[in-house]
Design an enzyme around this catalytic site. Structure first.
Site, PDB file in Angstrom:
ATOM      1  CD  GLU A  51      34.759 -60.803  49.405  1.00 33.29           C
ATOM      2  OE1 GLU A  51      34.933 -60.170  48.368  1.00 33.29           O
ATOM      3  OE2 GLU A  51      33.961 -61.743  49.497  1.00 33.29           O
ATOM      4  CE  LYS A  65      29.527 -61.278  44.686  1.00 30.14           C
ATOM      5  NZ  LYS A  65      29.025 -60.433  45.759  1.00 30.14           N
ATOM      6  CG  HIS A 114      31.460 -65.071  48.638  1.00 29.76           C
ATOM      7  ND1 HIS A 114      30.259 -64.517  48.990  1.00 29.76           N
ATOM      8  CD2 HIS A 114      32.166 -64.096  48.022  1.00 29.76           C
ATOM      9  CE1 HIS A 114      30.226 -63.257  48.567  1.00 29.76           C
ATOM     10  NE2 HIS A 114      31.371 -62.983  47.990  1.00 29.76           N
ATOM     11  CD  GLU A 120      27.205 -62.939  47.678  1.00 31.38           C
ATOM     12  OE1 GLU A 120      27.482 -63.595  46.654  1.00 31.38           O
ATOM     13  OE2 GLU A 120      27.353 -61.692  47.743  1.00 31.38           O
ATOM     14  N   GLY A 151      28.364 -55.482  47.802  1.00 34.65           N
ATOM     15  CA  GLY A 151      27.244 -55.091  46.952  1.00 34.65           C
ATOM     16  C   GLY A 151      26.435 -53.918  47.474  1.00 34.65           C
ATOM     17  CB  SER A 207      31.534 -51.576  47.815  1.00 34.25           C
ATOM     18  OG  SER A 207      30.240 -52.101  48.059  1.00 34.25           O
ATOM     19  CG  ASN A 237      32.548 -63.809  43.246  1.00 33.79           C
ATOM     20  OD1 ASN A 237      32.000 -64.604  42.473  1.00 33.79           O
ATOM     21  ND2 ASN A 237      32.184 -63.669  44.517  1.00 33.79           N
TER      22      ASN A 237
HETATM   23  P1  PGA Z   1      31.067 -56.486  45.405  1.00 30.34           P
HETATM   24  O1  PGA Z   1      31.246 -58.032  45.840  1.00 30.34           O
HETATM   25  O2  PGA Z   1      32.387 -56.046  44.798  1.00 30.34           O
HETATM   26  O3  PGA Z   1      29.954 -56.505  44.402  1.00 30.34           O
HETATM   27  O4  PGA Z   1      30.759 -55.724  46.638  1.00 30.34           O
HETATM   28  C1  PGA Z   1      32.460 -58.497  46.362  1.00 30.34           C
HETATM   29  C2  PGA Z   1      32.372 -59.981  46.640  1.00 30.34           C
HETATM   30  O5  PGA Z   1      31.346 -60.436  47.152  1.00 30.34           O
HETATM   31  O6  PGA Z   1      33.326 -60.738  46.347  1.00 30.34           O
END
Ligand code: PGA
Length: 247
Positions: A162, A11, A92, A94, A168, A207, A9
């Site tokens: 997640e 983003k 997601h 976010e 992140g 992560s 992803n």
């Molecule tokens: P990350 O994000 O691997 O940067 O922690 C995962 C995600 O939000 O899909």
């Protein structure tokens, strides 16, 4: 059998020049031992699909629940499909946080994805406070139930667990915590969808990086990963693909 899936992803990262990472990834992993999916910003879907020619699947990061209409700035699932996507991430954390998306809205998006012929990658996750309060399985169970449409199958749906606090941050749950949630999701899916619930891939996200991928992939009911930051670099994502292929 569930085919393992390494999903990236990007983003809100990536311009045309970033496609060189995808070329590098394909050169380094011409025959990956797992399915590979990259979800770039919508502006890059067409170019990435032209580059990968199906060797790496391409997905959107969100879609609108409606197939067309007066929704400035939004993208319909059918548009992603037309641009060369085969998948779309929905729900997601976010999007749930930044755009106030509820599980009902996420379910409508997943249904729109299916109607357009896209695989919906439905994301779920608890917050730090919810985990501390011992509410993780309740929250995941509610999100899973409400976000997943009736008629979901192993072919049209992927689930991604997640934990919000792991995205992140460099923090990951213990392997026992990942196993607990993945086993729970599997049993909920089988309870609701029967044999199809046994065929849906359940990805872990938050992560994931080359150094922790192998142990996460060896964990119960983990069928792959949804990778954010580490999917931007061909070397990192390639190492994760290798770990999943070997799992
Ligand atoms: P990350 O994000 O691997 O940067 O922690 C995962 C995600 O939000 O899909």
């Amino acid at each position: 059998m569930r085919r393992k899936l390494a999903a990236g992803n990007w983003k809100m990262n990536g311009i045309t020049a970033s496609l060189s990472e995808v070329s590098g990834l394909m050169a380094a992993h011409p025959e990956p031992g797992c399915e590979v999916l990259l979800c770039p910003p919508a502006t890059l879907v067409t170019a990435m699909a032209a580059l990968t020619k199906g060797k790496i699947a391409v997905g959107g990061q969100d879609c609108h629940a409606e197939p067309s209409g007066a929704h400035t700035g939004d993208i319909a699932a059918v548009m992603l499909k037309d641009a060369g996507a085969s998948h779309v991430i929905v729900g997601h954390s976010e999007r749930r946080a930044d755009h106030a998306e509820t599980s009902d809205m996420v379910r409508a998006k997943a249904m729109a994805a299916r109607a357009a012929g896209l695989v919906a990658v439905i994301c779920l996750g608890e917050s730090d406070a919810q985990r501390d309060a011992g509410e993780t399985l309740d929250v995941i169970g509610q999100q899973l139930f409400a976000s997943t449409p009736d008629g979901a199958t192993g072919t049209n749906t992927v689930i991604a667990y997640e934990p919000i606090w792991a995205i992140g941050t460099g923090r990951t749950p213990t392997l026992a915590q990942i196993a607990e949630v993945h086993d729970f999701i599997r049993s909920e899916l089988m309870g609701r969808f029967g044999a199809e619930g046994g065929l849906m891939r359940v990805l872990y996200g938050g992560s994931v990086k080359p150094s922790n991928a192998a142990e996460i992939f060896a964990t119960s009911n983990v069928d792959g990963a949804l990778v954010g930051g580490a999917s931007l670099k061909a070397t990192d994502f390639g190492a994760i693909i290798s770990a999943l292929s070997a799992a």
